[in-house]
Enzyme design. Structure first.
Site, PDB file in Angstrom:
ATOM      1  N   LYS A 171       0.834  -1.209   0.000  1.00 36.78           N
ATOM      2  CA  LYS A 171       0.000   0.000   0.000  1.00 36.78           C
ATOM      3  C   LYS A 171       0.871   1.263   0.000  1.00 36.78           C
ATOM      4  O   LYS A 171       0.649   2.205  -0.747  1.00 36.78           O
ATOM      5  CB  LYS A 171      -0.922  -0.025   1.225  1.00 36.78           C
ATOM      6  CG  LYS A 171      -1.631   1.267   1.525  1.00 36.78           C
ATOM      7  CD  LYS A 171      -2.697   1.581   0.503  1.00 36.78           C
ATOM      8  CE  LYS A 171      -3.124   3.037   0.596  1.00 36.78           C
ATOM      9  NZ  LYS A 171      -4.052   3.427  -0.457  1.00 36.78           N
ATOM     10  N   CYS A 176      -3.642  11.101   1.261  1.00 31.81           N
ATOM     11  CA  CYS A 176      -2.710   9.961   1.317  1.00 31.81           C
ATOM     12  C   CYS A 176      -1.302  10.271   0.811  1.00 31.81           C
ATOM     13  O   CYS A 176      -0.321   9.972   1.499  1.00 31.81           O
ATOM     14  CB  CYS A 176      -3.291   8.805   0.509  1.00 31.81           C
ATOM     15  SG  CYS A 176      -4.831   8.204   1.224  1.00 31.81           S
TER      16      CYS A 176
HETATM   17  N1  LIG Z   1      -9.667   8.685   2.269  1.00 32.63           N
HETATM   18  C1  LIG Z   1      -9.060   7.978   1.322  1.00 32.63           C
HETATM   19  O1  LIG Z   1      -9.206   8.277   0.148  1.00 32.63           O
HETATM   20  C2  LIG Z   1      -8.202   6.779   1.667  1.00 32.63           C
HETATM   21  C3  LIG Z   1      -7.818   5.906   0.653  1.00 32.63           C
HETATM   22  C4  LIG Z   1      -7.060   4.796   0.983  1.00 32.63           C
HETATM   23  C5  LIG Z   1      -6.669   4.600   2.302  1.00 32.63           C
HETATM   24  N2  LIG Z   1      -7.050   5.479   3.285  1.00 32.63           N
HETATM   25  C6  LIG Z   1      -6.625   5.218   4.672  1.00 32.63           C
HETATM   26  O2  LIG Z   1      -7.757   4.787   5.416  1.00 32.63           O
HETATM   27  C7  LIG Z   1      -7.679   5.257   6.769  1.00 32.63           C
HETATM   28  C8  LIG Z   1      -8.937   6.036   7.118  1.00 32.63           C
HETATM   29  O3  LIG Z   1      -8.989   7.198   6.313  1.00 32.63           O
HETATM   30  P1  LIG Z   1     -10.298   8.072   6.197  1.00 32.63           P
HETATM   31  O4  LIG Z   1     -10.085   9.019   5.071  1.00 32.63           O
HETATM   32  O5  LIG Z   1     -11.518   7.219   6.216  1.00 32.63           O
HETATM   33  O6  LIG Z   1     -10.217   8.881   7.606  1.00 32.63           O
HETATM   34  P2  LIG Z   1     -11.374   9.756   8.252  1.00 32.63           P
HETATM   35  O7  LIG Z   1     -10.697  10.752   9.113  1.00 32.63           O
HETATM   36  O8  LIG Z   1     -12.346  10.211   7.216  1.00 32.63           O
HETATM   37  O9  LIG Z   1     -12.170   8.705   9.178  1.00 32.63           O
HETATM   38  C9  LIG Z   1     -11.692   8.156  10.348  1.00 32.63           C
HETATM   39  C10 LIG Z   1     -12.858   8.085  11.360  1.00 32.63           C
HETATM   40  O10 LIG Z   1     -12.441   7.337  12.495  1.00 32.63           O
HETATM   41  C11 LIG Z   1     -12.971   7.960  13.656  1.00 32.63           C
HETATM   42  N3  LIG Z   1     -12.166   7.532  14.802  1.00 32.63           N
HETATM   43  C12 LIG Z   1     -10.914   7.929  15.154  1.00 32.63           C
HETATM   44  N4  LIG Z   1     -10.477   7.248  16.224  1.00 32.63           N
HETATM   45  C13 LIG Z   1     -11.472   6.399  16.564  1.00 32.63           C
HETATM   46  C14 LIG Z   1     -11.615   5.411  17.582  1.00 32.63           C
HETATM   47  N5  LIG Z   1     -10.639   5.165  18.456  1.00 32.63           N
HETATM   48  N6  LIG Z   1     -12.771   4.726  17.640  1.00 32.63           N
HETATM   49  C15 LIG Z   1     -13.768   4.968  16.750  1.00 32.63           C
HETATM   50  N7  LIG Z   1     -13.698   5.867  15.760  1.00 32.63           N
HETATM   51  C16 LIG Z   1     -12.554   6.577  15.671  1.00 32.63           C
HETATM   52  C17 LIG Z   1     -12.894   9.437  13.337  1.00 32.63           C
HETATM   53  O11 LIG Z   1     -13.766  10.189  14.167  1.00 32.63           O
HETATM   54  C18 LIG Z   1     -13.290   9.456  11.864  1.00 32.63           C
HETATM   55  O12 LIG Z   1     -14.682   9.597  11.691  1.00 32.63           O
HETATM   56  C19 LIG Z   1      -6.385   6.071   6.852  1.00 32.63           C
HETATM   57  O13 LIG Z   1      -5.351   5.265   7.332  1.00 32.63           O
HETATM   58  C20 LIG Z   1      -6.118   6.443   5.401  1.00 32.63           C
HETATM   59  O14 LIG Z   1      -4.750   6.668   5.164  1.00 32.63           O
HETATM   60  C21 LIG Z   1      -7.819   6.546   2.995  1.00 32.63           C
END
Ligand SMILES: NC(=O)c1ccc[n+]([C@@H]2O[C@H](COP(=O)([O-])OP(=O)(O)OC[C@H]3O[C@@H](n4cnc5c(N)ncnc54)[C@H](O)[C@@H]3O)[C@@H](O)[C@H]2O)c1
Length: 428
Positions: free
Chosen positions: A214, A268
């Site tokens: 990744k 990212c």
């Molecule tokens: N957004 C993208 O396009 C994308 C693409 C590929 C990978 N990712 C990866 O996926 C992961 C998530 O990204 P995202 O964009 O969804 O993040 P985001 O910030 O949109 O969502 C994360 C959510 O988790 C919640 N959260 C945090 N700590 C928590 C806990 N202890 N218990 C419960 N809920 C909790 C937050 O309040 C938030 O709503 C990251 O590691 C990111 O690098 C994201």
């Protein structure tokens, strides 16, 4: 457990309902699993339970409403409600701290909650992007917290997400997936789970390899963009147009040079190279250097702007500068880590006034005409389609001075009457 998953009788808890967690929870609920989402933001929980998404994504509201109304998806902030589920999918954010080191606090908090409520036989999946070796470390943390043995009493997998915002529901189904198990049985179980909706290929491996895969994907892109940016910097000094040079170089059957520009943004790309490097004792320095080049690109746009000020003897502190586009990519409202903000930060103390216009982002000027009236310079920071069809000669009449800096290769022919400079465009 295998049978339970095959028959879609397994109960799933998704931890973190953001850009990744919410669509994933919706997909599993849509194919018949009973899903509960655990999220620490109570406003997000309330909205989801009303069938109202807090993220913007095509189709999300109708899909969410459907599964909420059928009782297949529910959100909660109460950890007791995710007790003894069959599978836990952790989708929390994994950002960087100010010093560019990974902040794994959200992940560790989520793992601690899971460790406190999971039962023997559970499957724990980390979907978040994490530094290499994190999944193994998190499995050890669970063992330490609840005494269950990884690979024997519970299964654990890293299942990185590769979707692109704007196409999430298509890509969740059709993208290929990498499943990295801490044991082969862990990856086998996860495969059955994801097969419930994934039509793309599924490749199984160990968890450190999948973490690395990744991070390599995004680092590959970041380093290649840095190379294109370095070509742009050289082309500027040699007085040629780098885009024409790249077009010609790309006619070679084994060359595919990326596109230079004002910077690399989004959730990212700017962080994942740092996650890749974080646990390493040593590295060659290429990835770090590429990051620095990309982070400095807004400064290259600043240099072009200040060269233009000099040409007309305009003291920068008197200049009114308009930034066109705040989103990090064209036709999107996503401003996370956008280079437009890095550019604004780099120039704001040196110029008289900064204005911005972005038709996708609220809080900017109402119209391009309003933003440009009386301005001295325009800097294009986002390649929105709307900016490709502007009539510059007309807009120029509204401006006090006519400086145009193209950070996104949007302008083919420099408009008449403008001082034009663009990243990688040589001298005009
Ligand atoms: N957004 C993208 O396009 C994308 C693409 C590929 C990978 N990712 C990866 O996926 C992961 C998530 O990204 P995202 O964009 O969804 O993040 P985001 O910030 O949109 O969502 C994360 C959510 O988790 C919640 N959260 C945090 N700590 C928590 C806990 N202890 N218990 C419960 N809920 C909790 C937050 O309040 C938030 O709503 C990251 O590691 C990111 O690098 C994201």
């Amino acid at each position: 457990m295998m049978e339970k998953i095959k028959n879609r009788e397994a109960e799933i808890a998704v931890i973190g309902l953001g850009y990744i967690g919410l669509p994933t929870a919706i997909m599993f609920a849509s194919v018949g699993f009973n899903v509960i989402g655990y999220e620490i933001r109570s406003e997000v929980v309330r909205r989801i339970n009303n069938g109202n998404s807090h993220i913007i994504e095509p189709e999300i509201n109708s899909l969410l409403k459907n599964v909420v109304e059928k009782g297949m998806l529910r959100a909660t902030s109460n950890p007791e409600e995710i007790r003894e589920k069959d599978a836990y999918l952790i989708c929390v954010q994994t950002p960087l701290r100010k010093d560019k080191t990974p902040n794994l606090r959200y992940l560790e908090d989520a793992v601690k909650i899971v460790a406190s409520v999971m039962k023997k036989g559970s499957l724990v999946i980390i979907e978040s992007t994490v530094p290499p070796m994190t999944t193994v470390r998190m499995a050890e943390l669970i063992e330490k917290l609840n005494g269950l043995k990884a690979g024997k009493d519970f299964y654990m997998v890293h299942a990185p997400e590769r979707v692109m915002p704007g196409r999430i529901f298509k890509e969740l189904v059709y993208n290929s997936r990498i499943l990295g198990g801490i044991t082969p049985e862990s990856a086998d179980l996860a495969e059955i789970l994801y097969r419930s909706f994934v039509k793309g290929q599924i490749f199984k491996t160990d968890s450190t390899t999948s973490e690395m895969v990744k991070l390599m994907e995004n680092t590959f892109r970041d380093v290649n963009i840095a190379l294109a940016n370095e070509f742009a910097f050289l082309a500027h000094q040699y007085g040629i147009d780098v885009f024409r040079a790249i077009e010609l170089a790309n006619t070679h059957p084994r060359v595919k040079i990326h596109t230079p520009g004002i910077g690399v943004g989004g959730h990212c790309l700017p962080k994942d190279p740092y996650l890749l490097l974080a646990p390493a004792k040593e590295d060659f320095g290429l990835i770090q250097k590429a990051r620095e080049i990309n982070e400095d690109m807004p400064l290259m746009a600043k240099d072009l702007l200040f060269e233009a000020f000099k040409l007309i003897n305009l003291p920068p502190e008197e200049a009114i500068v308009v930034v066109l586009g705040l989103a990090y990519k064209g036709n999107s409202d996503d401003t996370r880590n956008s280079p437009a903000y890095a550019f604004i930060e780099a120039v704001q103390d040196d110029v008289g006034e900064i204005r911005s216009y972005d038709p996708y982002v609220s809080g900017t000027h109402e119209s391009i005409e309003e933003a440009l009236t009386g301005a001295d310079a325009v800097v294009i920071a986002t390649d929105h389609n709307e900016f490709k069809i502007l009539s510059w000669e007309g807009l120029g009449k509204l401006m006090r001075n006519r400086i145009l800096i193209d950070g996104r290769h949007l302008i083919e022919e420099p408009p008449k009457g403008f001082i034009f400079k663009g990243i990688g465009r040589g001298e005009y």
